[in-house]
Design a protein around this motif. Sequence first.
Motif, PDB file in Angstrom:
ATOM      1  N   GLY A 237       0.824  -1.198   0.000  1.00 35.20           N
ATOM      2  CA  GLY A 237       0.000   0.000   0.000  1.00 35.20           C
ATOM      3  C   GLY A 237       0.857   1.247   0.000  1.00 35.20           C
ATOM      4  N   LEU A 238       0.214   2.369  -0.262  1.00 38.76           N
ATOM      5  CA  LEU A 238       0.964   3.619  -0.432  1.00 38.76           C
ATOM      6  C   LEU A 238       1.756   3.976   0.823  1.00 38.76           C
ATOM      7  CD1 LEU A 238       1.659   6.001  -2.148  1.00 38.76           C
ATOM      8  CD2 LEU A 238      -0.425   7.118  -1.399  1.00 38.76           C
ATOM      9  N   MET A 242       5.782   4.332   1.148  1.00 34.74           N
ATOM     10  CA  MET A 242       6.490   5.544   1.565  1.00 34.74           C
ATOM     11  C   MET A 242       7.517   5.224   2.656  1.00 34.74           C
ATOM     12  SD  MET A 242       5.490   8.151  -0.114  1.00 34.74           S
ATOM     13  CE  MET A 242       4.189   9.158  -0.761  1.00 34.74           C
ATOM     14  N   GLU A 243       7.102   4.336   3.580  1.00 28.02           N
ATOM     15  CA  GLU A 243       8.018   3.997   4.668  1.00 28.02           C
ATOM     16  C   GLU A 243       9.242   3.248   4.155  1.00 28.02           C
ATOM     17  OE1 GLU A 243       5.630   1.844   7.459  1.00 28.02           O
ATOM     18  OE2 GLU A 243       4.339   3.587   7.772  1.00 28.02           O
ATOM     19  N   ASN A 244       9.049   2.496   3.064  1.00 22.81           N
ATOM     20  CA  ASN A 244      10.145   1.711   2.511  1.00 22.81           C
ATOM     21  C   ASN A 244      10.835   2.406   1.346  1.00 22.81           C
ATOM     22  OD1 ASN A 244      10.281  -0.816   4.011  1.00 22.81           O
ATOM     23  ND2 ASN A 244       8.174  -1.034   3.340  1.00 22.81           N
ATOM     24  N   ALA A 245      10.559   3.696   1.178  1.00 23.93           N
ATOM     25  CA  ALA A 245      11.028   4.392  -0.022  1.00 23.93           C
ATOM     26  C   ALA A 245      12.549   4.414  -0.132  1.00 23.93           C
ATOM     27  CB  ALA A 245      10.487   5.812  -0.044  1.00 23.93           C
ATOM     28  N   SER A 246      13.236   4.100   0.980  1.00 24.23           N
ATOM     29  CA  SER A 246      14.697   4.199   0.949  1.00 24.23           C
ATOM     30  C   SER A 246      15.326   3.232  -0.038  1.00 24.23           C
ATOM     31  CB  SER A 246      15.254   3.953   2.349  1.00 24.23           C
ATOM     32  OG  SER A 246      14.801   2.706   2.809  1.00 24.23           O
ATOM     33  N   ASP A 254      12.863  12.398 -11.010  1.00 23.46           N
ATOM     34  CA  ASP A 254      12.843  13.615 -11.809  1.00 23.46           C
ATOM     35  C   ASP A 254      11.420  14.139 -11.873  1.00 23.46           C
ATOM     36  OD1 ASP A 254      14.262  15.153 -14.321  1.00 23.46           O
ATOM     37  OD2 ASP A 254      12.133  14.782 -14.602  1.00 23.46           O
ATOM     38  N   SER A 255      11.224  15.312 -11.353  1.00 21.39           N
ATOM     39  CA  SER A 255       9.864  15.842 -11.360  1.00 21.39           C
ATOM     40  C   SER A 255       9.902  17.340 -11.106  1.00 21.39           C
ATOM     41  CB  SER A 255       9.034  15.166 -10.273  1.00 21.39           C
ATOM     42  OG  SER A 255       7.811  15.834 -10.144  1.00 21.39           O
ATOM     43  N   SER A 260       7.978  12.961  -3.362  1.00 22.31           N
ATOM     44  CA  SER A 260       6.961  12.100  -2.756  1.00 22.31           C
ATOM     45  C   SER A 260       5.721  12.058  -3.647  1.00 22.31           C
ATOM     46  CB  SER A 260       6.598  12.598  -1.359  1.00 22.31           C
ATOM     47  OG  SER A 260       5.925  13.815  -1.446  1.00 22.31           O
ATOM     48  N   GLN A 261       5.460  13.178  -4.328  1.00 19.23           N
ATOM     49  CA  GLN A 261       4.322  13.195  -5.239  1.00 19.23           C
ATOM     50  C   GLN A 261       4.560  12.236  -6.406  1.00 19.23           C
ATOM     51  OE1 GLN A 261       1.345  14.552  -4.805  1.00 19.23           O
ATOM     52  NE2 GLN A 261       0.769  13.565  -6.734  1.00 19.23           N
ATOM     53  N   VAL A 262       5.810  12.168  -6.862  1.00 21.33           N
ATOM     54  CA  VAL A 262       6.152  11.228  -7.928  1.00 21.33           C
ATOM     55  C   VAL A 262       5.890   9.811  -7.466  1.00 21.33           C
ATOM     56  CG1 VAL A 262       7.946  10.404  -9.465  1.00 21.33           C
ATOM     57  CG2 VAL A 262       7.895  12.771  -8.818  1.00 21.33           C
ATOM     58  N   LEU A 263       6.236   9.547  -6.213  1.00 25.01           N
ATOM     59  CA  LEU A 263       6.045   8.206  -5.676  1.00 25.01           C
ATOM     60  C   LEU A 263       4.554   7.849  -5.621  1.00 25.01           C
ATOM     61  CD1 LEU A 263       8.191   6.234  -4.901  1.00 25.01           C
ATOM     62  CD2 LEU A 263       7.804   6.795  -2.515  1.00 25.01           C
ATOM     63  N   VAL A 264       3.737   8.833  -5.276  1.00 24.83           N
ATOM     64  CA  VAL A 264       2.290   8.588  -5.258  1.00 24.83           C
ATOM     65  C   VAL A 264       1.811   8.230  -6.662  1.00 24.83           C
ATOM     66  CG1 VAL A 264       0.032   9.624  -4.882  1.00 24.83           C
ATOM     67  CG2 VAL A 264       1.881  10.096  -3.285  1.00 24.83           C
TER      68      VAL A 264
END
Lengths: 336, 182
Positions: A237-238, A242-246, A254-255, A260-264
């Motif tokens: 899930g989102l 995010m918690e595992n984004a490392s 690139d944005s 974080s918005q790119v990740l969403v």
Amino acid sequence: MRCAVGAGANAVRRLGSFSGTGLGVEVAHRAPVSLEPSCRALGGVRFASLKAVRNRMRSIGSIGKITKAMKMVAAAKLRGTQARQDMSRPFAASVRQFFGMLPAENLSADLKSVASEHKRRLLVVVTSDRGLCGSVNTNVSRLVRHVLPTSGTGTSADGIENAIMVIGDKGRDALQRTSAKFFTTTFRDVFKTPVSFPQTVVIAEEILAQNPDQIIIFYNRFKSAISQLPTQQPLLGLQLLMENASVFDRYEFDSDMDSSQVLVDLFEFEVATQLYGALLENSTSEQAARMSAMDNASTNAAEMLGKLTLQYNRERQAVITTELVEIVAGASALEK
Amino acid sequence: MQRWLRPALNVTRQVARRQWSADAATAATEEARAGATAGEGTNQVTLNFFCPHMVIARNRSVSSVIVPASSGLMGILPNHVPTVAQMRPGVVTIYHEDSKEERYFVSSGFTFVHPDRTDICAVEAVRLEDLDPEEINKALAECEAKLAAASSSGATDAQRAAIAQIGVDVYLAMQGAVSSSR
């Protein structure tokens, strides 16, 4: 006499009802068993027995024709979906590969460790709208039942709340009996037209609207025309993503917005592509399974028809012989 | 083996062989990457260009690619830094080794620059030559009209206005791409 006709008609009716439910394979296996005793009982009543056999032969013949036609249709459709799937497999695969960097074995552990915080798990079950396709739908719903908690509440032992989203009529019918309380949304007629990305996005939006902490997609992976593998594919899930984004630190995002918005956006893209891949795999599996199921049914029908024809001819011959003997015996009696 | 199964199995075998060869190709790029990290440095980009319904390029060696990232055009040359780029409506240009170029219009999607390869996953991609300028103008006018209607009728139509706005953005980008290519 009446009794004998009744038994014959009964056999015919049973066969008819089998064809109605459409279990082609079972028809062929079961029916001869039910026929044998009734015919033996009819030994003395020739005409009724012959008529019953003739009726059965006719109905088995037409069932065989139908299953053969269905096999042809499934084979033609399979060729189309397989070509389409061949073109779109890499698309889903390349996105999956990117998210494959997430440590998969940690996912369930992560879910458990934060179980106290009330986590939601969404099971997306991909099944077909139409039956007569072997065991593909049964296999998927069996897989789903394994994941679901057996107790009455919606939360499983590890404190995760479950919800089911079903795509396809058959899965809904199969799961409704045992797990209707978990249902959130069901989709039908998804496979009426060839699977397309815009259509998938509609379903994906519905998934995202529920904002689950984990998504598991259940579908049949198409291995070959004779082998389909029931599969479950977990997606993070989102929030957990995010918690595992490392793990994505190796990559630059690139944005023009913050990363974080790119990740969403990337997460939403992932859900849509993986669902798209699952839908395609399942529709190909469905056609393949239907093709082999219908081929088995046609083979069985042909075999059964052969047996019945033999029986019919023997019995007819017996009738003629008996009549001849009677005539000869009568004539010789007159001569004396 | 039943006779009816043969054609289907043949197709499957072909597919399997193709997948196998794709795997082999991936392994090859893996080796290439190992070579690259060893300091040799390759002068080619291994490009994969996928959209949901077709494969435009798979494991193709090209000299460079330009993708319309949301922050601006992004050129990808060999040994590019690993990047994830969101794409906006625009033109993907592929430069082949023989200095030929191929141009595709993409609506949106993501580009993943991996150390060993570049994956472009577009939601929709068409050849620039296949776009019809008149149709674009017509569709653009339509979307602009819709946008005007939706924004004039107030906040209730925010969603419809947003959809029309997306349409306007895409068609404007398309128009720009087509007019610049001629």
